[in-house]
Enzyme design. Structure first.
Site, short mmCIF file in Angstrom:
data_model
loop_
_atom_site.label_atom_id
_atom_site.label_comp_id
_atom_site.label_asym_id
_atom_site.label_seq_id
_atom_site.Cartn_x
_atom_site.Cartn_y
_atom_site.Cartn_z
CD GLU A 37 -2.50 -1.56 2.50
OE1 GLU A 37 -2.42 -0.77 3.45
OE2 GLU A 37 -3.00 -2.70 2.60
CD GLU A 68 -4.07 -4.64 4.97
OE1 GLU A 68 -5.24 -5.06 4.85
OE2 GLU A 68 -3.79 -3.42 5.06
CG PHE A 91 1.44 0.74 10.85
CD1 PHE A 91 1.18 1.44 9.70
CD2 PHE A 91 1.83 1.46 11.99
CE1 PHE A 91 1.31 2.82 9.65
CE2 PHE A 91 1.97 2.84 11.95
CZ PHE A 91 1.70 3.53 10.77
CB ILE A 95 0.50 -8.97 10.81
CG1 ILE A 95 1.29 -9.95 9.96
CG2 ILE A 95 0.20 -9.55 12.17
CD1 ILE A 95 2.49 -9.35 9.32
CG HIS A 137 -1.67 2.71 13.58
ND1 HIS A 137 -3.02 2.58 13.81
CD2 HIS A 137 -1.55 2.88 12.24
CE1 HIS A 137 -3.67 2.67 12.66
NE2 HIS A 137 -2.80 2.85 11.69
C1 LIG Z 1 -5.79 -2.80 7.73
C2 LIG Z 1 -5.16 -1.49 7.44
N1 LIG Z 1 -4.43 -1.34 6.33
C3 LIG Z 1 -3.84 -0.16 6.07
C4 LIG Z 1 -3.97 0.90 6.91
C5 LIG Z 1 -3.28 2.22 6.63
N2 LIG Z 1 -4.26 3.20 6.19
C6 LIG Z 1 -4.85 4.04 7.05
S1 LIG Z 1 -5.98 4.99 6.32
C7 LIG Z 1 -5.70 4.31 4.82
C8 LIG Z 1 -6.46 4.76 3.63
C9 LIG Z 1 -7.91 4.50 3.78
O1 LIG Z 1 -8.57 4.92 2.64
P1 LIG Z 1 -10.14 5.04 2.62
O2 LIG Z 1 -10.74 3.79 3.16
O3 LIG Z 1 -10.54 5.45 1.26
O4 LIG Z 1 -10.45 6.19 3.68
P2 LIG Z 1 -10.05 7.74 3.60
O5 LIG Z 1 -8.74 7.88 4.29
O6 LIG Z 1 -10.00 8.14 2.19
O7 LIG Z 1 -11.12 8.43 4.36
C10 LIG Z 1 -4.71 3.34 4.91
C11 LIG Z 1 -4.18 2.55 3.80
C12 LIG Z 1 -4.74 0.70 8.07
N3 LIG Z 1 -4.88 1.67 8.98
N4 LIG Z 1 -5.32 -0.49 8.31
#
Ligand SMILES: Cc1ncc(C[n+]2csc(CCOP(=O)(O)OP(=O)(O)O)c2C)c(N)n1
Ligand SMILES: [Mg+2]
Lengths: 333, 385
Positions: A37, A68, A91, A95, A137
């Site tokens: 990601e 994931e 992070f 996992i 986190h």
């Molecule tokens: C399981 C997981 N994978 C990755 C992340 C890292 N992460 C946090 S916010 C985000 C983007 C989320 O995008 P979206 O669902 O479109 O929400 P937005 O931030 O656009 O409101 C990511 C990849 C996470 N917190 N949890």
């Protein structure tokens, strides 16, 4: 550092060392690629893949959906069929999303198939607290992974190891998790240019001593070094060992040290209960019981999730002071 | 079978502005271009049920003046909270990271207007707006962002885990896709306990690619649970555009696969959200099962923090185009035209809310940090409690 080609030494931060390691892998192995990601366009949310998309192009560096389980499956399937993937789980806390791919597929495939599968996949992830990122986190979950026969787990504590272990992991024909530490990203040290390996399964003696051996994992190595300074003032000559690899674990180096110092303390940032420290402690008692002058000590996080409150998190994460306090208490100094 | 037909029919309600969904075997570049085009033209048509801007001033049909004012107030409360909180984070006064909801207020306001405290929601990492709209108070919210003991979670959760179960807010979430399965479980509970309550699960376009979302949606449809899946499609998951994270333009297309109605709505139009959410919630309360409601929206600031412009993953023109369609400004214009409020009244709302925020921030800073003994509390509850 003997294994390094001593080219002109420069100081670079841990985060840049990771990137250099990944870059060397992409340069040397045509069938390797990076997927995760925000690793391509954004160069990784920690910047540890910065510029790789530009240098190697979109056929080697992939942004994935937030999926994931699919990312880990990509690593399993692609590595079983001739690629050498580097997959990124942003992070280590995430996992859980892909634990089945890890525990039931990746770790067991070769064994279940009677040795007919080889999975040269590298998994890069970040662990650790101290940044007010709260319960989901900030965790240290290396013990979850180390409990699985079939995968290797390394936890580089410094920039030199970060680069060398990334390369070693990618050259290894087994699944290897390279668990980096977020709070260490800015720590600089001398790192050679070019490719070199820090062998997996080999601990490092960071400081020699004669009265107590501290075995530390990841960032706790630095806390252990600071604790050793403090303990010196109390008349205790401390040896500090950086475990570097938790699976396989370098029992030999640790046992040898304890036969010399007769006292042992293990420190990690992960929750103490069920952490790697328990395993190391047990190995020490099994193999060096007669040499021990004191109970094997452990320092780890208390049995609770990582709190958001900076005040509580400060108490939560082990540091040099908590290490010193533990030693003073046990040895009645 | 009936389920499937219904799903199809509902999906067909999707705006005409959207081209028919790309076939599964669509070449990726074409799909990407289409998505990119869709994002550049934010003028998204909404559900068929949405009326165009009413011309008559008095004697309107539809929501009462009171409802309109409440929708407006909810949005302004969110906006002001987020602007203030974001600034504090940028100034280094708030530990950790904030994901700001600025630009997306119409969704939280339009949905939450239909809910009572007994209806639940699950939120996301971008969760402050959902809590504000659900009735969250500024004082314990700011205190939580600062990690103080007077915060909603006693300082243990922070921005990403802010919650209040009394308000039916089952938590922001640090795990993308963490909310939908929990929402489905809460909706199951609502049905099991024979209540008329519903659960709303907010999640992003990025989150729509998590397996957890699909599993929750499938189970919710199977059990006909009172669960509404509200996808806040702001076109990006962190720094990756929708075109780079999925091969479809409309997340709502997936509703057919789950066996539930899929509805697309302009997330910058609070009335459109209000009406579409109202229909879905009404259906759920009456045993009609879940709905996937996709709201097309935009976050004005960066994924984390306040920087909005000059980002490499999106153009300033794109940001400006969406800001021109600002949900709050547009709605205020409409309220004034309708004679529901005048400019002075609108302005005084901001003054009042900003005063309230100032007070709340002072309260938060004056609040104590948690005591050391609290570290080990609440890992478990006491037996029999
Ligand atoms: C399981 C997981 N994978 C990755 C992340 C890292 N992460 C946090 S916010 C985000 C983007 C989320 O995008 P979206 O669902 O479109 O929400 P937005 O931030 O656009 O409101 C990511 C990849 C996470 N917190 N949890
Ligand atoms: Mg998004």
């Amino acid at each position: 550092m003997s294994e390094a080609k001593k080219q002109e030494a420069r100081k670079i931060p841990y985060v840049a060392a990771i990137k250099e390691g990944v870059r060397e892998v992409l340069l040397e192995q045509d069938n390797s690629f990076v997927a995760g990601e925000d690793v391509a366009g954004a160069g990784g949310v920690f910047g540890h893949y910065g510029g790789l998309l530009q240098e190697f192009g979109p056929d080697r560096v992939y942004d994935t959906p937030i999926s994931e389980k699919a990312i880990m499956g990509l690593g399993v399937g692609a590595s079983a069929t001739g690629c050498r993937p580097i997959v990124d789980i942003m992070f280590i806390d995430f996992i859980g999303e892909c634990m089945d791919e890890i525990a039931n597929q990746m770790a067991k495939m070769r064994y279940m198939f009677g040795g007919n599968a080889t999975l040269p996949v590298t998994i890069i992830t970040m662990s650790g607290g101290g940044l007010s990122m709260a319960a989901q986190h900030s965790q240290c979950l290396e013990a979850w992974l180390a409990h699985l026969p079939g995968v290797k787990v390394v936890c580089p504590s410094n920039a030199y190891d970060a680069k060398g272990m990334t390369i070693a992991a990618a050259r290894d024909d087994n699944p290897v998790f390279v668990v980096f530490n977020k709070a260490s990203l800015g720590m600089s040290m001398e790192v050679p240019e070019g490719a070199y390996e820090v062998p997996i399964g080999k601990a490092a003696i960071c400081r020699e001593g004669s009265d107590l051996t501290i075995v530390a994992i990841s960032r706790m190595v630095h806390e252990a070094m600071a604790a050793a300074d403090q303990l010196k003032d109390l008349g205790l000559d401390v040896e500090v060992i950086d475990a570097r690899s938790v699976q396989p674990f370098d029992t030999e180096t640790v046992i040898k040290s304890i036969k010399k110092t007769h006292r042992a303390l293990i420190v990690h940032e992960a929750v103490k209960f069920g952490g790697i420290g328990g395993e190391i402690s047990a190995q020490i008692q099994e193999q060096a019981f007669d040499y021990l002058d004191a109970p094997v000590m452990r320092v780890g996080a208390p049995f609770c999730p990582v709190p958001f409150s900076p005040v509580l998190e400060e108490i939560y994460i082990p540091n040099a002071d908590t290490i010193v306090a533990k030693v003073k208490d046990t040895l009645e100094l | 079978m009936a389920k499937k037909i219904k799903a199809k029919k509902q999906a067909a309600k999707a705006p005409a502005a959207k081209n028919k969904k790309p076939a599964a075997n669509n070449k990726k570049p074409a799909a990407k271009a289409k998505i990119a085009a869709a994002r550049k033209k934010p003028a998204v048509k909404t559900t068929a049920s949405r009326k165009s801007t009413p011309k008559k001033t008095r004697k309107r049909s539809g929501p009462s003046d009171q409802t309109l004012k409440e929708l407006h107030l909810k949005m302004v409360r969110i906006r002001c909270f987020e602007e203030a909180g974001g600034q504090m984070m940028e100034d280094g006064k708030i530990p950790g990271a904030l994901h700001l909801y600025v630009g997306e207020e119409a969704i939280a306001a339009g949905v939450m207007q239909h809910l009572s405290n007994e209806d639940q929601i699950t939120s996301t990492h971008r969760g402050h707006g959902h809590l504000v709209a659900k009735g969250g108070e500024f004082k314990p919210m700011f205190a939580e962002l600062l990690g103080r003991s007077t915060g909603y979670c006693g300082g243990k959760g922070g921005s990403m885990h802010i919650s209040n179960l009394e308000l039916g807010m089952l938590g922001a979430n640090g795990i993308v896709g963490g909310g939908p399965p929990i929402a489905m479980g809460a909706a199951f509970s609502n049905k099991f306990r024979k209540t008329k309550n519903v659960t709303i699960s907010f999640f992003g376009d990025g989150a729509s690619n998590e397996g957890s979302v699909h599993e929750a949606a499938n189970m919710a449809a199977l059990y006909k649970l009172p669960c509404i899946f509200v996808c806040e499609n702001n076109g990006y998951g962190e720094y990756t555009s929708q075109a780079n994270h999925q091969a479809i333009v409309d997340v709502a297309d997936r509703a057919a696969g789950y066996g539930m109605p899929g509805v697309i709505v302009d997330g910058m139009d609070v009335m459109a959200v209000y009406e579409a959410a109202g229909e879905a919630i009404e259906r759920a309360r009456n045993g009609g099962g879940p709905t996937l409601l996709e709201c097309k929206t935009y976050r004005y600031y960066d994924h984390v923090g306040m920087r909005g412009m000059g980002m490499s993953y999106r153009t300033d023109e794109e940001v400006e185009a969406w800001r021109k369609r600002d949900a709050i400004a547009g709605f205020e214009q409409r309220l004034i035209e309708l004679g529901v409020m005048n400019r002075k009244q609108v302005d005084s709302i901001y003054t009042r809310i900003n005063n309230e925020i100032e007070e709340a921030i002072a309260y938060a800073f004056d609040s104590p940090h948690p005591e050391p003994h609290e570290l080990l509390e609440n890992v478990y509850c006491e037996k029999g409690a």
